[in-house]
Design a protein around this motif. Structure first.
Motif, PDB file in Angstrom:
ATOM      1  N   LYS A   3     -12.233   3.713   0.918  1.00 40.48           N
ATOM      2  CA  LYS A   3     -11.605   2.402   0.762  1.00 40.48           C
ATOM      3  C   LYS A   3     -10.596   2.445  -0.377  1.00 40.48           C
ATOM      4  CE  LYS A   3     -15.577  -0.242   2.442  1.00 40.48           C
ATOM      5  NZ  LYS A   3     -16.553  -1.323   2.129  1.00 40.48           N
ATOM      6  N   ILE A   4      -9.362   2.048  -0.076  1.00 33.82           N
ATOM      7  CA  ILE A   4      -8.276   2.054  -1.063  1.00 33.82           C
ATOM      8  C   ILE A   4      -7.727   0.651  -1.219  1.00 33.82           C
ATOM      9  CG2 ILE A   4      -5.977   2.918  -1.621  1.00 33.82           C
ATOM     10  CD1 ILE A   4      -6.524   5.382  -0.042  1.00 33.82           C
ATOM     11  N   VAL A   5      -7.453   0.272  -2.461  1.00 37.08           N
ATOM     12  CA  VAL A   5      -6.720  -0.968  -2.708  1.00 37.08           C
ATOM     13  C   VAL A   5      -5.414  -0.625  -3.421  1.00 37.08           C
ATOM     14  CG1 VAL A   5      -7.967  -1.437  -4.886  1.00 37.08           C
ATOM     15  CG2 VAL A   5      -6.757  -3.292  -3.699  1.00 37.08           C
ATOM     16  N   PHE A   6      -4.314  -1.114  -2.874  1.00 33.65           N
ATOM     17  CA  PHE A   6      -3.009  -1.034  -3.519  1.00 33.65           C
ATOM     18  C   PHE A   6      -2.723  -2.389  -4.153  1.00 33.65           C
ATOM     19  CE2 PHE A   6      -2.536   2.370  -0.415  1.00 33.65           C
ATOM     20  CZ  PHE A   6      -1.758   3.314  -1.066  1.00 33.65           C
ATOM     21  N   GLY A   7      -2.348  -2.391  -5.417  1.00 32.78           N
ATOM     22  CA  GLY A   7      -2.012  -3.640  -6.086  1.00 32.78           C
ATOM     23  C   GLY A   7      -0.519  -3.754  -6.354  1.00 32.78           C
ATOM     24  N   ILE A   8       0.037  -4.934  -6.119  1.00 30.40           N
ATOM     25  CA  ILE A   8       1.456  -5.186  -6.390  1.00 30.40           C
ATOM     26  C   ILE A   8       1.619  -6.672  -6.656  1.00 30.40           C
ATOM     27  CG2 ILE A   8       2.187  -5.658  -4.004  1.00 30.40           C
ATOM     28  CD1 ILE A   8       4.620  -3.688  -4.699  1.00 30.40           C
ATOM     29  N   THR A   9       2.693  -7.056  -7.337  1.00 31.67           N
ATOM     30  CA  THR A   9       2.867  -8.459  -7.715  1.00 31.67           C
ATOM     31  C   THR A   9       2.934  -9.362  -6.492  1.00 31.67           C
ATOM     32  OG1 THR A   9       4.094  -7.743  -9.668  1.00 31.67           O
ATOM     33  CG2 THR A   9       4.270 -10.065  -9.062  1.00 31.67           C
ATOM     34  N   CYS A  10       3.765  -9.000  -5.522  1.00 35.88           N
ATOM     35  CA  CYS A  10       3.915  -9.792  -4.302  1.00 35.88           C
ATOM     36  C   CYS A  10       4.525  -8.907  -3.225  1.00 35.88           C
ATOM     37  CB  CYS A  10       4.790 -11.023  -4.555  1.00 35.88           C
ATOM     38  SG  CYS A  10       6.488 -10.607  -4.997  1.00 35.88           S
ATOM     39  N   LEU A  11       4.716  -9.473  -2.039  1.00 31.34           N
ATOM     40  CA  LEU A  11       5.312  -8.716  -0.940  1.00 31.34           C
ATOM     41  C   LEU A  11       6.647  -9.320  -0.521  1.00 31.34           C
ATOM     42  CD1 LEU A  11       2.071  -7.901   1.050  1.00 31.34           C
ATOM     43  CD2 LEU A  11       3.611  -6.239  -0.014  1.00 31.34           C
ATOM     44  N   ASN A  12       7.392  -9.793  -1.513  1.00 27.76           N
ATOM     45  CA  ASN A  12       8.765 -10.220  -1.274  1.00 27.76           C
ATOM     46  C   ASN A  12       9.643  -8.996  -1.032  1.00 27.76           C
ATOM     47  OD1 ASN A  12       7.947 -12.818  -1.690  1.00 27.76           O
ATOM     48  ND2 ASN A  12       8.846 -13.030  -3.715  1.00 27.76           N
ATOM     49  N   LEU A  13      10.875  -9.231  -0.600  1.00 32.61           N
ATOM     50  CA  LEU A  13      11.806  -8.127  -0.401  1.00 32.61           C
ATOM     51  C   LEU A  13      12.074  -7.423  -1.717  1.00 32.61           C
ATOM     52  CD1 LEU A  13      14.408  -9.853   1.941  1.00 32.61           C
ATOM     53  CD2 LEU A  13      12.765  -8.083   2.583  1.00 32.61           C
ATOM     54  N   GLY A  14      11.949  -6.118  -1.732  1.00 32.80           N
ATOM     55  CA  GLY A  14      12.178  -5.336  -2.940  1.00 32.80           C
ATOM     56  C   GLY A  14      11.941  -3.867  -2.650  1.00 32.80           C
ATOM     57  N   GLY A  15      12.456  -2.996  -3.509  1.00 29.38           N
ATOM     58  CA  GLY A  15      12.349  -1.563  -3.287  1.00 29.38           C
ATOM     59  C   GLY A  15      10.918  -1.062  -3.282  1.00 29.38           C
ATOM     60  N   ALA A  16      10.167  -1.351  -4.336  1.00 27.62           N
ATOM     61  CA  ALA A  16       8.781  -0.892  -4.428  1.00 27.62           C
ATOM     62  C   ALA A  16       7.942  -1.493  -3.301  1.00 27.62           C
ATOM     63  CB  ALA A  16       8.193  -1.255  -5.785  1.00 27.62           C
ATOM     64  N   GLU A  17       8.209  -2.759  -2.998  1.00 23.53           N
ATOM     65  CA  GLU A  17       7.470  -3.447  -1.946  1.00 23.53           C
ATOM     66  C   GLU A  17       7.719  -2.792  -0.582  1.00 23.53           C
ATOM     67  OE1 GLU A  17       8.051  -6.122  -5.408  1.00 23.53           O
ATOM     68  OE2 GLU A  17       9.377  -4.843  -4.228  1.00 23.53           O
ATOM     69  N   ARG A  18       9.000  -2.446  -0.326  1.00 28.48           N
ATOM     70  CA  ARG A  18       9.357  -1.795   0.931  1.00 28.48           C
ATOM     71  C   ARG A  18       8.649  -0.440   1.066  1.00 28.48           C
ATOM     72  NH1 ARG A  18      10.676  -3.164   5.486  1.00 28.48           N
ATOM     73  NH2 ARG A  18       8.894  -1.810   5.916  1.00 28.48           N
ATOM     74  N   TYR A  95     -13.858  -0.769  -3.961  1.00 35.39           N
ATOM     75  CA  TYR A  95     -12.984   0.293  -3.461  1.00 35.39           C
ATOM     76  C   TYR A  95     -13.299   1.628  -4.132  1.00 35.39           C
ATOM     77  CZ  TYR A  95     -10.560  -4.018  -2.312  1.00 35.39           C
ATOM     78  OH  TYR A  95     -10.273  -5.285  -1.861  1.00 35.39           O
ATOM     79  N   ASP A  96     -13.008   2.718  -3.417  1.00 35.81           N
ATOM     80  CA  ASP A  96     -13.171   4.059  -3.965  1.00 35.81           C
ATOM     81  C   ASP A  96     -11.961   4.465  -4.810  1.00 35.81           C
ATOM     82  OD1 ASP A  96     -15.641   4.732  -2.444  1.00 35.81           O
ATOM     83  OD2 ASP A  96     -14.290   4.537  -0.721  1.00 35.81           O
ATOM     84  N   ILE A  97     -10.794   3.984  -4.415  1.00 39.45           N
ATOM     85  CA  ILE A  97      -9.543   4.350  -5.085  1.00 39.45           C
ATOM     86  C   ILE A  97      -8.733   3.086  -5.335  1.00 39.45           C
ATOM     87  CG2 ILE A  97      -7.408   5.714  -4.918  1.00 39.45           C
ATOM     88  CD1 ILE A  97      -9.142   7.354  -2.712  1.00 39.45           C
ATOM     89  N   GLU A  98      -8.279   2.910  -6.574  1.00 41.34           N
ATOM     90  CA  GLU A  98      -7.489   1.732  -6.952  1.00 41.34           C
ATOM     91  C   GLU A  98      -6.098   2.199  -7.394  1.00 41.34           C
ATOM     92  OE1 GLU A  98     -11.559  -0.321  -8.745  1.00 41.34           O
ATOM     93  OE2 GLU A  98      -9.830   0.025 -10.055  1.00 41.34           O
ATOM     94  N   ILE A  99      -5.084   1.693  -6.732  1.00 39.44           N
ATOM     95  CA  ILE A  99      -3.712   2.132  -7.003  1.00 39.44           C
ATOM     96  C   ILE A  99      -2.857   0.953  -7.443  1.00 39.44           C
ATOM     97  CG2 ILE A  99      -1.652   3.257  -6.076  1.00 39.44           C
ATOM     98  CD1 ILE A  99      -3.461   4.627  -4.011  1.00 39.44           C
ATOM     99  N   ALA A 100      -2.482   0.934  -8.707  1.00 42.99           N
ATOM    100  CA  ALA A 100      -1.533  -0.072  -9.205  1.00 42.99           C
ATOM    101  C   ALA A 100      -0.150   0.429  -8.838  1.00 42.99           C
ATOM    102  CB  ALA A 100      -1.682  -0.237 -10.711  1.00 42.99           C
TER     103      ALA A 100
END
Length: 368
Positions: A3-18, A95-100
């Protein structure tokens, strides 16, 4: 299945988000994946594979949340006790893996203690995101402690990694450079959409970027004005929105270039604009990597960029020029293109397989 969780501020249009969306859509067949966001909604949510889950701290979009709620969230994230309470409620033990997947607030939240493997992604030039005021220095001190707890830190460019080491010289966490993973088939398919906002009556340059200080749109407007005044006819189109929109509109009007310098605003699909423009430019003062440059390469565009971290994106791309990061450098580079009208000599081959393999190795804790 891990189980993996990816964390990000939001899913608006943006490079990192894409990039995150493209990675999740590939890995959701190998792992059980959740995306945790601080703010809900976002234009990219509909593009995420249904196998992945989405959990948000706030259901509302960033611009729907009150100033007081945002302020309270900031207080919780910088305070050890309050941050741990948030972490235990939403992340710990699930989760087993947490990715900021972004530097800043989400990396602070995911730094809390647990048995999970912890990975942090750095997309920005770490030296440029800190100022000299008291608040900035406090954030830098907090970041210094937080990055120490991760098992691995991933940088999207060598330049980012070097800047990080320069800033946090005592950090001994394992560090990797992995360039952005992008879905080239998706980019090329979306680029086929018909648009009518770019004229064919003169040479056109397209830039896709947020309207923020780092992108130096004000400098580009001044250079454009000088080129027009000197008789070099062309048009510039900027796809993107941001806090400097009103200020830039006023500068365009002041320089009397409303007919030739166009702020198109945000577009969910920027690729047809890149494809239709004669040339692609990225004229930032600094970048983390400049993912959009690689997208322009996939669409076989001739590219001009200023000398910053995005230079790594064009190292193996013949159809490009890197100019001095100044008004003079931009003026000379744009002028040369307008006069000589360079053409793309051959299509760019972008291999994602190696990038995805390296991402999986970092997730699994294997050596590259």
């Amino acid at each position: 299945m891990k189980k993996i969780v990816f964390g990000i501020t939001c899913l608006n249009l943006g490079g990192a988000e894409r990039v995150l969306v493209d990675i999740v859509n590939e890995l959701c067949y190998k792992y059980e994946i959740t995306i945790f966001t601080l703010y809900g909604k976002g234009e990219l949510i509909d593009e995420i594979n249904k196998k992945a889950k989405i959990v948000s701290l706030y259901d509302g979009a960033v611009d729907e949340i009150s100033f007081l709620k945002k302020k309270w969230l900031s207080i919780q994230l910088v305070n050890n006790s309050l941050r741990n309470k948030l972490y235990e409620k939403y992340i710990k033990g699930k989760y087993d893996i947490e990715i900021a997947f972004l530097e800043g607030p989400i990396s602070w939240l995911f730094s809390c203690n647990s048995d999970a493997r912890k990975i942090c992604w750095i997309h920005s030039d770490i030296e440029k995101i800190f100022g000299d005021n008291t608040r900035s220095k406090m954030k830098q001190k907090l970041n210094e402690k937080i990055y120490d707890v991760y098992d691995s830190i991933v940088f999207v460019s060598k330049d980012n990694k070097d800047k990080f080491i320069s800033r946090f010289s005592n950090n001994d966490v394992t560090k990797e450079v992995i360039y952005n993973y992008l879905n080239k088939d998706m980019v090329r398919k979306k680029a086929q959409e018909e648009i009518g906002e770019i004229d064919d009556d003169s040479i056109s340059f397209v830039q896709v970027s947020r309207l923020v200080e780092a992108k130096a749109i004000d400098r580009l407007i001044k250079v454009h004005k000088k080129l027009i005044y000197d008789g070099y006819k062309h048009k510039i189109y900027v796809v993107g929105d941001g806090p400097l929109k009103i200020e830039l509109d006023k500068l365009i009007e002041k320089n009397d270039v409303k007919d030739s310098f166009v702020l198109l605003g945000s577009r969910k699909n920027p690729y047809p604009y890149i494809k239709k423009g004669d040339y692609f430019i990225l004229t930032s003062k600094y970048e983390g990597f400049g993912m959009v440059v690689q997208e322009a390469e996939m669409l076989d565009k001739y590219i001009l960029i200023t000398d910053m971290a995005a230079r790594e994106a064009v190292e193996n791309y013949d159809n490009s020029v890197v100019v001095e990061n100044s008004e003079e450098g931009l003026y000379d580079g744009l002028k040369d293109i307008i006069i000589n009208k360079p053409v793309v000599s051959k299509s760019y081959i972008f291999d994602n397989k190696n990038i995805l393999e390296n991402i999986i190795k970092v997730i699994e804790g294997d050596k590259k």
